[in-house]
Write an enzyme that holds these catalytic residues in place. Structure first.
Site, short mmCIF file in Angstrom:
data_model
loop_
_atom_site.label_atom_id
_atom_site.label_comp_id
_atom_site.label_asym_id
_atom_site.label_seq_id
_atom_site.Cartn_x
_atom_site.Cartn_y
_atom_site.Cartn_z
CG ASN A 9 -18.16 34.60 17.30
OD1 ASN A 9 -17.78 33.31 17.85
ND2 ASN A 9 -18.44 34.50 15.96
CE LYS A 11 -15.26 35.16 14.18
NZ LYS A 11 -14.82 35.36 12.89
CG HIS A 97 -20.53 33.92 12.36
ND1 HIS A 97 -19.66 33.73 11.51
CD2 HIS A 97 -20.15 34.68 12.95
CE1 HIS A 97 -18.66 34.54 11.59
NE2 HIS A 97 -19.12 35.42 12.65
CD GLU A 99 -16.18 32.70 10.91
OE1 GLU A 99 -16.30 32.29 11.92
OE2 GLU A 99 -15.52 33.94 10.67
CD GLU A 169 -20.51 39.06 12.82
OE1 GLU A 169 -19.74 39.52 13.66
OE2 GLU A 169 -20.53 37.88 12.16
N GLY A 175 -12.47 39.44 10.21
CA GLY A 175 -11.14 38.95 10.07
C GLY A 175 -10.29 39.64 9.24
CB SER A 215 -12.36 44.58 11.80
OG SER A 215 -11.85 43.25 10.69
P1 13P Z 1 -13.62 39.59 13.58
O1 13P Z 1 -13.89 40.80 14.71
O2 13P Z 1 -12.31 39.11 13.96
O3 13P Z 1 -13.43 40.48 12.49
O4 13P Z 1 -15.07 39.00 13.71
C1 13P Z 1 -16.03 39.22 13.35
C2 13P Z 1 -17.04 38.06 13.69
O5 13P Z 1 -17.03 37.24 12.87
C3 13P Z 1 -17.98 38.07 14.83
O6 13P Z 1 -18.73 37.16 14.81
#
Ligand code: 13P
Length: 253
Positions: A9, A11, A97, A99, A169, A175, A215
């Protein structure tokens, strides 16, 4: 046999030329994915044609969208529908997601509509769920995640559910560099499968891929993916580094 999936992803990261360079780097490594293994790249929508072109000829490599609108078409300026993505050759769309839930106020009910939009045209939603830190600290993560699943997926038929990939997640691990331990991941993935089994039966639940996200990196992917109910990962930061994501693809079981 259920699929084992390494999903990137990206983003809202990378310029077009950086995206091309990353894909070139990644594809320098020869991969021979097994029949049940897939590598999926959820890239920013404008980079989809480039990504499709770069991935062509790589067996079981797919491009995905990171979101879509719930309607097929219409006066929704700035939005892209699942139908439009499908017309470009995109068959997987990340839905819900954390976010999107947090910054764009996407509710469980809206996500149910988006899931329907994706399934209706024969594509696969990668449906995200996961709890915030306060819920984990209160030990209420199972109820929280079960509610997310029930609210956005349980209107589906068993046949439809078979086309859904779930990504667990935990928000506190996204992150942050703080990964759920493999035991924590296995525990809640097994719980998610139990929730699915209670509604759809064990045989259906056993066929659903449940990815872990938060992560994931080369250093922890093998251990996470070795867990019985962890069928791969949805990877943010580490998917932007070719060597990292190559190792994550190779960590699939
Ligand atoms: P990270 O791997 O940067 O923690 O992000 C996970 C994520 O949100 C994947 O959709």
């Amino acid at each position: 046999m259920r699929k084992q999936i390494a999903a990137a992803n990206w983003k809202m990261n990378l310029t077009l030329s950086e995206a091309g360079t990353l894909l070139d780097e990644l594809l320098k490594t020869p991969y021979s994915l097994k029949e049940n293994q897939e590598a999926i790249f959820a890239v920013p929508a404008p980079y989809i044609p480039l990504t499709i072109e770069k991935l062509s000829g790589n067996n079981n490599f797919f491009v995905a969208a990171q979101n879509c609108h719930q309607k097929t078409s219409g006066a929704y300026t700035g939005e892209v529908s699942a139908t439009m993505f499908a017309s470009m050759g995109v068959k997987h769309i990340v839905i819900g997601h954390s976010e999107r839930r947090e910054y764009f106020m996407e509710s469980d009910a809206l996500l149910a509509e988006k899931v329907d939009a994706v399934l209706t045209i024969g594509s696969t939603p990668i449906f995200c769920c996961g709890e915030p830190l306060a819920i984990r600290e209160a030990g209420a993560q199972n109820d929280f995640v079960a509610e997310q699943l029930k609210s956005s997926l349980f209107h589906l038929s068993a046949e439809q559910l078979l086309n859904v990939v779930i990504a667990y997640e935990p928000i506190w691990a996204i992150g942050t560099g703080k990964t759920a331990s493999s035991e924590q991941a296995q525990e809640i993935h097994a719980f998610i499968r139990t929730v699915l089994a209670a509604k759809y039966g064990q045989a259906i639940a056993d066929q659903i891929s449940i990815l872990y996200g938060g992560s994931v990196k080369a250093a922890n992917a093998v251990e996470l993916f070795s867990q019985k109910d962890v069928d791969g990962g949805l990877v943010g930061g580490a998917s932007l580094i070719a060597t990292e994501f190559t190792a994550i693809i190779k960590a699939l079981k």
